[in-house]
Design a protein around this motif. Structure first.
Motif, PDB file in Angstrom:
ATOM      1  N   LEU A  16       0.832  -1.210   0.000  1.00 14.81           N
ATOM      2  CA  LEU A  16       0.000   0.000   0.000  1.00 14.81           C
ATOM      3  C   LEU A  16       0.864   1.257   0.000  1.00 14.81           C
ATOM      4  O   LEU A  16       0.565   2.234  -0.698  1.00 14.81           O
ATOM      5  CB  LEU A  16      -0.932   0.009   1.209  1.00 14.81           C
ATOM      6  N   LEU A  17       1.937   1.255   0.801  1.00 11.79           N
ATOM      7  CA  LEU A  17       2.845   2.407   0.835  1.00 11.79           C
ATOM      8  C   LEU A  17       3.516   2.625  -0.521  1.00 11.79           C
ATOM      9  O   LEU A  17       3.629   3.763  -0.999  1.00 11.79           O
ATOM     10  CB  LEU A  17       3.890   2.231   1.936  1.00 11.79           C
ATOM     11  N   VAL A  18       3.961   1.553  -1.155  1.00 11.11           N
ATOM     12  CA  VAL A  18       4.590   1.665  -2.475  1.00 11.11           C
ATOM     13  C   VAL A  18       3.580   2.172  -3.494  1.00 11.11           C
ATOM     14  O   VAL A  18       3.875   3.067  -4.294  1.00 11.11           O
ATOM     15  CB  VAL A  18       5.187   0.303  -2.901  1.00 11.11           C
ATOM     16  N   ALA A  19       2.375   1.638  -3.479  1.00  7.28           N
ATOM     17  CA  ALA A  19       1.333   2.066  -4.421  1.00  7.28           C
ATOM     18  C   ALA A  19       0.991   3.543  -4.225  1.00  7.28           C
ATOM     19  O   ALA A  19       0.790   4.289  -5.186  1.00  7.28           O
ATOM     20  CB  ALA A  19       0.095   1.194  -4.268  1.00  7.28           C
ATOM     21  N   THR A  20       0.927   3.982  -2.963  1.00 10.65           N
ATOM     22  CA  THR A  20       0.621   5.386  -2.673  1.00 10.65           C
ATOM     23  C   THR A  20       1.724   6.303  -3.185  1.00 10.65           C
ATOM     24  O   THR A  20       1.452   7.342  -3.802  1.00 10.65           O
ATOM     25  CB  THR A  20       0.430   5.584  -1.155  1.00 10.65           C
ATOM     26  N   SER A  21       2.977   5.935  -2.955  1.00 12.86           N
ATOM     27  CA  SER A  21       4.078   6.790  -3.424  1.00 12.86           C
ATOM     28  C   SER A  21       4.131   6.834  -4.950  1.00 12.86           C
ATOM     29  O   SER A  21       4.391   7.885  -5.545  1.00 12.86           O
ATOM     30  CB  SER A  21       5.412   6.327  -2.833  1.00 12.86           C
ATOM     31  N   VAL A  22       3.859   5.713  -5.617  1.00 15.84           N
ATOM     32  CA  VAL A  22       3.817   5.695  -7.087  1.00 15.84           C
ATOM     33  C   VAL A  22       2.675   6.572  -7.587  1.00 15.84           C
ATOM     34  O   VAL A  22       2.838   7.356  -8.532  1.00 15.84           O
ATOM     35  CB  VAL A  22       3.690   4.243  -7.611  1.00 15.84           C
ATOM     36  N   ALA A  23       1.524   6.483  -6.961  1.00 17.21           N
ATOM     37  CA  ALA A  23       0.380   7.294  -7.372  1.00 17.21           C
ATOM     38  C   ALA A  23       0.667   8.778  -7.196  1.00 17.21           C
ATOM     39  O   ALA A  23       0.321   9.596  -8.052  1.00 17.21           O
ATOM     40  CB  ALA A  23      -0.865   6.888  -6.584  1.00 17.21           C
ATOM     41  N   THR A  27       0.839  11.478 -10.200  1.00 19.37           N
ATOM     42  CA  THR A  27      -0.051  12.640 -10.157  1.00 19.37           C
ATOM     43  C   THR A  27       0.746  13.921 -10.383  1.00 19.37           C
ATOM     44  O   THR A  27       0.345  14.790 -11.159  1.00 19.37           O
ATOM     45  CB  THR A  27      -0.793  12.700  -8.814  1.00 19.37           C
ATOM     46  N   GLY A  28       1.903  14.027  -9.727  1.00 18.18           N
ATOM     47  CA  GLY A  28       2.755  15.198  -9.924  1.00 18.18           C
ATOM     48  C   GLY A  28       3.236  15.317 -11.353  1.00 18.18           C
ATOM     49  O   GLY A  28       3.252  16.410 -11.937  1.00 18.18           O
ATOM     50  N   SER A  29       3.604  14.190 -11.959  1.00 16.12           N
ATOM     51  CA  SER A  29       4.064  14.192 -13.350  1.00 16.12           C
ATOM     52  C   SER A  29       2.944  14.588 -14.296  1.00 16.12           C
ATOM     53  O   SER A  29       3.159  15.335 -15.255  1.00 16.12           O
ATOM     54  CB  SER A  29       4.603  12.819 -13.734  1.00 16.12           C
ATOM     55  N   VAL A  30       1.752  14.095 -14.054  1.00 16.22           N
ATOM     56  CA  VAL A  30       0.604  14.428 -14.905  1.00 16.22           C
ATOM     57  C   VAL A  30       0.279  15.922 -14.799  1.00 16.22           C
ATOM     58  O   VAL A  30      -0.003  16.576 -15.802  1.00 16.22           O
ATOM     59  CB  VAL A  30      -0.621  13.555 -14.545  1.00 16.22           C
ATOM     60  N   ILE A  31       0.359  16.486 -13.613  1.00 10.22           N
ATOM     61  CA  ILE A  31       0.097  17.916 -13.432  1.00 10.22           C
ATOM     62  C   ILE A  31       1.147  18.740 -14.173  1.00 10.22           C
ATOM     63  O   ILE A  31       0.823  19.720 -14.848  1.00 10.22           O
ATOM     64  CB  ILE A  31       0.032  18.270 -11.934  1.00 10.22           C
ATOM     65  N   ASP A  32       2.433  18.347 -14.080  1.00 11.22           N
ATOM     66  CA  ASP A  32       3.489  19.041 -14.813  1.00 11.22           C
ATOM     67  C   ASP A  32       3.267  18.954 -16.315  1.00 11.22           C
ATOM     68  O   ASP A  32       3.421  19.931 -17.045  1.00 11.22           O
ATOM     69  CB  ASP A  32       4.862  18.462 -14.466  1.00 11.22           C
ATOM     70  N   LEU A  33       2.907  17.777 -16.796  1.00  9.99           N
ATOM     71  CA  LEU A  33       2.658  17.573 -18.214  1.00  9.99           C
ATOM     72  C   LEU A  33       1.469  18.406 -18.685  1.00  9.99           C
ATOM     73  O   LEU A  33       1.507  19.009 -19.757  1.00  9.99           O
ATOM     74  CB  LEU A  33       2.414  16.083 -18.498  1.00  9.99           C
TER      75      LEU A  33
END
Length: 151
Positions: A16-23, A27-33
């Protein structure tokens, strides 16, 4: 049995922690894009809105090149939808692939220094040309227009 359940719980929490950090990273990359694409869309819209077209007649080379004064004169129309400055600051001219210094822009409209859509300006540059085929390109912002003529 309890050890097996505890280890499965630890693995579940870790995943769950790994999935949260990946998400969060995605999300940050999508906002930058999204911001980058929005900026590029605005720049492209600006380029489309500020289009120019050379309307000089290539079949009349004497109207383009003055052999006595060694000048190339082009009639350039604002074929975009954006009003431009008619002072010549952002206009560059290439003659036969070489940058032309000393560009003079004359407002052929009402003389208010504004280059409105569908208005034409006269762009003159000093250039000595020999007989033969020539090419002149006018660049304004991100757009350009090219004319080929023969002397």
């Amino acid at each position: 049995m309890a050890g097996s359940s505890v280890s499965k719980l630890i693995i579940f929490i870790a995943s769950l922690l790994v999935a949260t950090s990946v998400a969060m990273t995605l999300t940050g990359s999508v906002i930058d894009l999204q911001g980058t694409l929005s900026q590029q869309g605005g720049n492209t819209a600006d380029d489309i809105a500020s289009d120019v077209t050379i309307v000089s007649d290539p079949g009349s080379p004497e109207a383009i090149y003055d052999d006595e004064n060694e000048t190339v004169t082009l009639l350039v129309k604002n074929s975009g939808s954006k009003t431009l400055a008619a002072d010549g600051g952002p206009i560059d001219v290439l003659v036969d692939g070489r940058y032309a210094n000393g560009t003079t822009v004359t407002d052929l409209g009402d003389g208010d220094g504004v280059w409105a859509p569908d208005e034409t300006v006269r762009v003159t540059v000093n250039r000595d040309l020999d007989a033969g085929a020539h090419r002149a390109t006018v660049l304004h912002g991100g757009t350009s227009s090219t004319i080929r003529f023969y002397l």
